[in-house]
Design a protein around this motif. Structure first.
Motif, short mmCIF file in Angstrom:
data_model
loop_
_atom_site.label_atom_id
_atom_site.label_comp_id
_atom_site.label_asym_id
_atom_site.label_seq_id
_atom_site.Cartn_x
_atom_site.Cartn_y
_atom_site.Cartn_z
N ASN A 117 0.83 -1.20 0.00
CA ASN A 117 0.00 0.00 0.00
C ASN A 117 0.87 1.26 0.00
OD1 ASN A 117 -1.58 2.23 0.88
ND2 ASN A 117 -3.10 0.80 1.68
N PRO A 118 0.73 2.14 -1.00
CA PRO A 118 1.60 3.31 -1.08
C PRO A 118 1.49 4.24 0.13
CG PRO A 118 0.40 3.02 -3.14
CD PRO A 118 -0.18 2.05 -2.16
N VAL A 119 0.34 4.23 0.82
CA VAL A 119 0.20 5.10 2.00
C VAL A 119 1.14 4.64 3.10
CG1 VAL A 119 -1.40 6.00 3.73
CG2 VAL A 119 -2.23 5.50 1.43
N ILE A 136 2.77 14.58 5.15
CA ILE A 136 2.44 14.40 3.74
C ILE A 136 1.05 14.93 3.43
CG2 ILE A 136 1.45 12.08 3.97
CD1 ILE A 136 2.92 11.48 1.27
N LEU A 139 -1.79 17.96 0.30
CA LEU A 139 -2.97 17.25 -0.21
C LEU A 139 -4.26 17.88 0.31
CD1 LEU A 139 -3.42 14.70 -1.92
CD2 LEU A 139 -3.62 13.43 0.20
N LEU A 174 -7.31 20.35 -1.54
CA LEU A 174 -8.73 20.01 -1.51
C LEU A 174 -9.58 21.11 -0.88
CD1 LEU A 174 -8.50 16.26 -0.42
CD2 LEU A 174 -8.97 17.13 -2.70
N GLU A 196 -13.03 9.70 2.69
CA GLU A 196 -13.37 10.96 2.03
C GLU A 196 -12.18 11.60 1.31
OE1 GLU A 196 -15.35 13.34 5.12
OE2 GLU A 196 -17.26 12.86 4.16
N ILE A 197 -10.97 11.27 1.74
CA ILE A 197 -9.79 11.88 1.10
C ILE A 197 -8.87 10.83 0.48
CG2 ILE A 197 -7.65 13.15 1.55
CD1 ILE A 197 -9.16 14.82 3.55
N LEU A 198 -8.60 9.77 1.24
CA LEU A 198 -7.61 8.80 0.77
C LEU A 198 -8.21 7.65 -0.03
CD1 LEU A 198 -5.47 8.67 4.04
CD2 LEU A 198 -4.92 9.89 1.93
N GLY A 199 -9.54 7.58 -0.08
CA GLY A 199 -10.17 6.51 -0.86
C GLY A 199 -9.99 5.15 -0.23
N ILE A 200 -9.93 5.09 1.09
CA ILE A 200 -9.76 3.82 1.81
C ILE A 200 -11.02 3.53 2.61
CG2 ILE A 200 -8.43 2.61 3.58
CD1 ILE A 200 -6.04 4.38 2.83
N LYS A 207 -12.81 2.78 -0.15
CA LYS A 207 -13.22 3.33 -1.45
C LYS A 207 -13.48 4.82 -1.28
CE LYS A 207 -13.05 -0.36 -3.82
NZ LYS A 207 -11.68 -0.46 -4.34
N MET A 208 -13.32 5.55 -2.36
CA MET A 208 -13.55 6.99 -2.30
C MET A 208 -15.05 7.27 -2.25
SD MET A 208 -11.58 9.70 -2.24
CE MET A 208 -10.10 9.68 -3.25
N ARG A 257 -17.06 13.51 -0.81
CA ARG A 257 -16.82 14.19 0.46
C ARG A 257 -17.78 15.33 0.71
NH1 ARG A 257 -12.75 18.57 -0.14
NH2 ARG A 257 -12.30 18.81 -2.35
#
Lengths: 595, 197
Positions: free
Chosen positions: A230-232, A244, A248, A252, A448-452, A454-455, A458
């Motif tokens: 997972n890139p996060v 980080i 971002l 937004l 709402e932000i990271l799509g975890i 699912k997105m 928001r």
């Protein structure tokens, strides 16, 4: 208790000097797990009528069944008490390695009551607790206190202590452990200070028994693969730390600035994770047992320390109109050294800056004045000078100044670094949080932000009550295990259940964890209601409900709380006033309170 | 650019080479990469689903980028590709489980590919091993298949990489049907232990 849990807690009465073990039943541990859940249960059973600074108010350090096992991030602990800042039941948790040492002392929790006649510290070992004189430490900063105690108790010892802020009863005082980690929020450092307890030092050697080591190793191996893929958790957090999020969230239009007068900050790039990494980072660091490693060892302005984290960068930066990374880092080091919550401190100073801007406090600080911020941090810790006005947090300050609308808080706890007008679910999470303005109770930042996982939209209120409840429950369970929130970026709920099953030898499914979380949430709620904190407190600052965002992606929006809150109550099984029904209390097997 | 991503993302789904949330696509522009968001639906992409990040280094957008960002970067750094399509074509994946290479028997496949390498790694999602093994292969081949996982196709533009993906699946279907019909040698040449690439 055979596996995972130690099956007992240590109780210390500082007034009488009495120390003793008490057993914990298997049923209670299965229902509340440990950490936040166990701590809340132990505080709640002493009753809601105890005032935060009463010697009877218990201060509970609690670990979980997975603490000190090889499970990832299993070095954490929770601190629970009744908060002097919010008046609510309150838990904070922290990493480092204090949790490991406490667990190895052979206990699931340490419950401290009473008030020592003079400053003391508690030394916890395999054999129990010893109360030691701490006159020589009173008045010292966190680093000196930690170093002195470690020198006296040995290298293996891990120290949780307060700084001058806790001694002087600033309601924003933190409990710091391992020098740089913090149980930051809610003023629990002031509770510790009110007991004249400077520090707790733990050094244990009792191993944690694991029921099925082979199975645990397998689940951990699988978990690490997800974390790495997972890139996060494999790139974002290890390389840039929590900072980080600065660029971002700012892009937004959800990065509040100047006490939420704006929803983005022109100087964000200067205080971003990218800039931190390039200019002040010395090395990366991880808490005990953590494969992610988001902590930063940094150097700025001739000082060296850890952080600043995302929330601290916001509070001591954008919230105060400061875009100088060196100043923000110094303010962060200073807060850690005097033992202050960076979020509440920065937010309260930002509130004071707006009070100055609007003429409510002519001698107040000015937005952008970094030197004054540093001065005020010292004064808040000493509860001295202008710091006397601010040491009780933004709600009390703004009320005294005749401008309560300037305090950006919920239930007295200052809001963190997300403007909920661009994040409707996060707004509902803030409003309904049992401990006040906290981002981590529901943490809808993930979907709402990271799509975890699912997105989600928001800006929409749709489905947010159900999602908020889902995350509040599972997060309460994860806080009871006690794991780091960031692990949830990579692992689904069933991984936590599988690790718990492997360690304890008892069968847990993910829905069992949700039930534990719901039980903890409702117990906190019931306790708060008995303390007189009603559903009317489930709201947000007027600015966020009525003032539209003026620019950026969230332009023209407010938080549409009135659409979400009734649905939230209904889905919780609560009355229209936000009170758990008798059926709900019975279903969850909760104790009942008078009040 | 969004229109291109939307068009080919949708086509990949309609052709059955991706399931609802599988696969990812990217385009290189100088030192920047535009890649689909982690967990996005390629058949229904919006502006928010295209994430810009660095070719060499991370920035804050890395937390939104596809899980396969590491592989995309390695391919761009090791080849002259400007676009990548990663898909999960079922027929190609099935053949990859029994073959070391997929050797077309139909005219289109022979014309485009001659052979399609199959790469076996212990971990097939976003792993260092894939990032190491795949780029040298894609320096010589338009498309390759990760055993049991899916295809990576490269091109100068998204349409090219999409075409190789679509064509590979058609080729694999022909191999499968031919084998079912008893065509001699439909599978024989690509069987394990005999890679020619």
């Amino acid at each position: 208790m055979a596996y995972g849990w130690m099956g007992r807690y240590l109780e210390v009465d500082l007034s009488t000097g009495r120390v003793g073990y008490k057993e914990l039943s298997e049923e209670l541990l299965t229902h509340y797990l440990g950490g936040r859940g166990l701590g809340v249960r132990l505080v709640a059973e002493r009753g809601p009528g105890i005032q935060p600074f009463s010697p009877d108010n218990p201060l509970v350090f609690a670990v979980g069944p997975l603490t000190a096992t090889p499970a990832p991030t299993a070095g954490r602990f929770s601190l629970v008490s009744r908060s002097p800042l919010t008046g609510t039941i309150f838990d904070a948790n922290s990493g480092g390695r204090f949790g490991v040492q406490l667990k190895r002392c052979g206990v699931d929790a340490l419950v401290i009551t009473g008030k020592a006649p003079q400053p003391v510290y508690l030394s916890i070992t395999d054999r129990g607790a010893e109360i030691k004189e701490a006159n020589h430490l009173w008045g010292e900063g966190v680093k000196e206190t930690t170093d002195t105690i470690v020198e006296a108790e040995g290298e293996e010892a891990s120290v949780a202590c307060i700084g001058p802020a806790g001694e002087n009863a600033s309601l924003m005082a933190a409990v710091m452990n391992d020098t740089h980690r913090a149980c930051a929020r809610g003023g629990l450092g002031a509770v510790m200070g009110s007991k004249r307890l400077k520090a707790v030092v733990a050094r244990g050697t009792i191993p944690v028994r694991v029921a099925d080591r082979e199975r645990l190793d397998f689940v951990i191996r699988e978990s690490r693969r997800w974390i790495k893929a997972n890139p996060v958790t494999s790139r974002g957090l290890p390389f840039f730390g929590t900072a980080i999020l600065v660029n971002l969230i700012n892009e937004l239009g959800a990065f509040p600035a100047l006490n939420f007068q704006r929803s983005n900050f022109e100087g964000a790039e200067n205080i971003s994770g990218e800039n931190l990494t390039e200019n002040i980072l010395l090395r990366r660091k991880a808490c005990w047992g953590c494969p992610i490693g988001c902590a930063r060892v940094t150097e700025a302005g001739g000082m060296r320390g850890e952080g600043p984290e995302y929330e601290s960068i916001w509070a001591l930066g954008a919230q105060c109109g400061i875009d100088n990374l060196e100043t923000v880092a110094k303010a962060n080091y200073l807060c850690n050294q005097v033992g202050l919550d960076t979020i509440s401190t920065g937010s309260t100073v930002g509130c004071a800056m707006e009070a100055r801007q609007r003429g409510y406090w002519p001698e107040g600080p000015i937005f952008g004045d970094g030197e004054d911020l540093l001065r005020l941090i010292r004064e808040i810790a000493q509860v001295d000078g202008r710091g006397r006005e601010l040491a009780e947090g933004s709600r009390r300050f703004a009320q005294r100044r005749g401008a309560p609308e300037l305090a950006m808080e919920v239930k007295g706890l200052e809001l963190p670094a997300y403007d909920p007008r661009g994040l409707q679910g996060q707004g509902l999470g803030f409003a309904t949080s049992n401990r006040g303005g906290c981002h981590l109770r529901a943490y809808l930042v993930a979907p709402e932000i990271l799509g975890i996982p699912k997105m989600v939209d928001r800006f929409s209120t749709r489905d947010k009550p159900g999602l908020t409840i889902f995350y509040q429950n599972i997060n309460a369970a994860v806080d009871s295990l006690v794991f780091c929130r960031f692990l949830q970026f990579s692992l689904s709920d069933d991984y936590f259940a599988r690790m718990l099953s492997a360690v304890t030898g008892k069968a847990f499914r993910s829905q069992d964890l949700h039930l534990v979380g719901e039980r903890v949430w409702n117990l906190e709620r019931s306790f708060n209601l008995a303390c007189g904190i009603s559903g009317e407190e489930d709201t947000l600052p007027r600015r966020l409900l009525e003032e539209e965002v003026k620019e950026g992606p969230a332009r023209g929006r407010v938080v549409y709380l009135e659409k979400m809150l009734p649905l939230y109550y209904r889905a919780r099984g609560w009355s229209l006033e936000g009170v758990p029904t008798k059926e709900k209390v019975k279903d969850l097997n909760l104790p009942t309170f008078k009040g | 650019m969004l229109e291109q991503f939307r068009k080919f993302g949708r086509e990949l789904f309609l052709q059955g080479v991706n399931s609802s949330h599988s696969g990812n696509m990217s385009v290189r522009m100088g030192d920047r990469i535009f890649i689909t968001r982690r967990g996005s639906m390629l058949s229904d992409l919006t502006e928010r689903d295209i994430i810009e990040t660095g070719l060499h280094g991370d920035d804050s957008h890395i937390v939104l980028a596809s899980t396969e960002i590491k592989i995309h970067r390695a391919i761009y750094q090791g080849t002259s590709a400007l676009a990548i399509v990663h898909a999960h074509p079922p027929m190609a994946i099935a053949l990859s489980l029994i073959c070391d290479e997929i050797i077309p028997i139909d005219t289109e496949g022979i014309y485009y590919f001659k052979t399609v390498p199959v790469i076996a790694t212990e971990l097939t999602v976003g792993s260092d091993e894939v990032a190491e093994k795949l780029p040298p292969v894609l320096g010589n081949y338009r498309i390759a298949v990760l055993r049991g996982h899916g295809s990576f196709a490269v091109g100068q533009m998204l349409e090219e990489a999409f075409q190789w993906t679509s064509s590979l699946e058609a080729t694999c279907r022909v191999i499968y049907f031919a084998a079912q019909l008893g065509f001699p040698g439909a599978l024989a040449r690509g069987k394990q232990g005999e890679p020619s690439w």
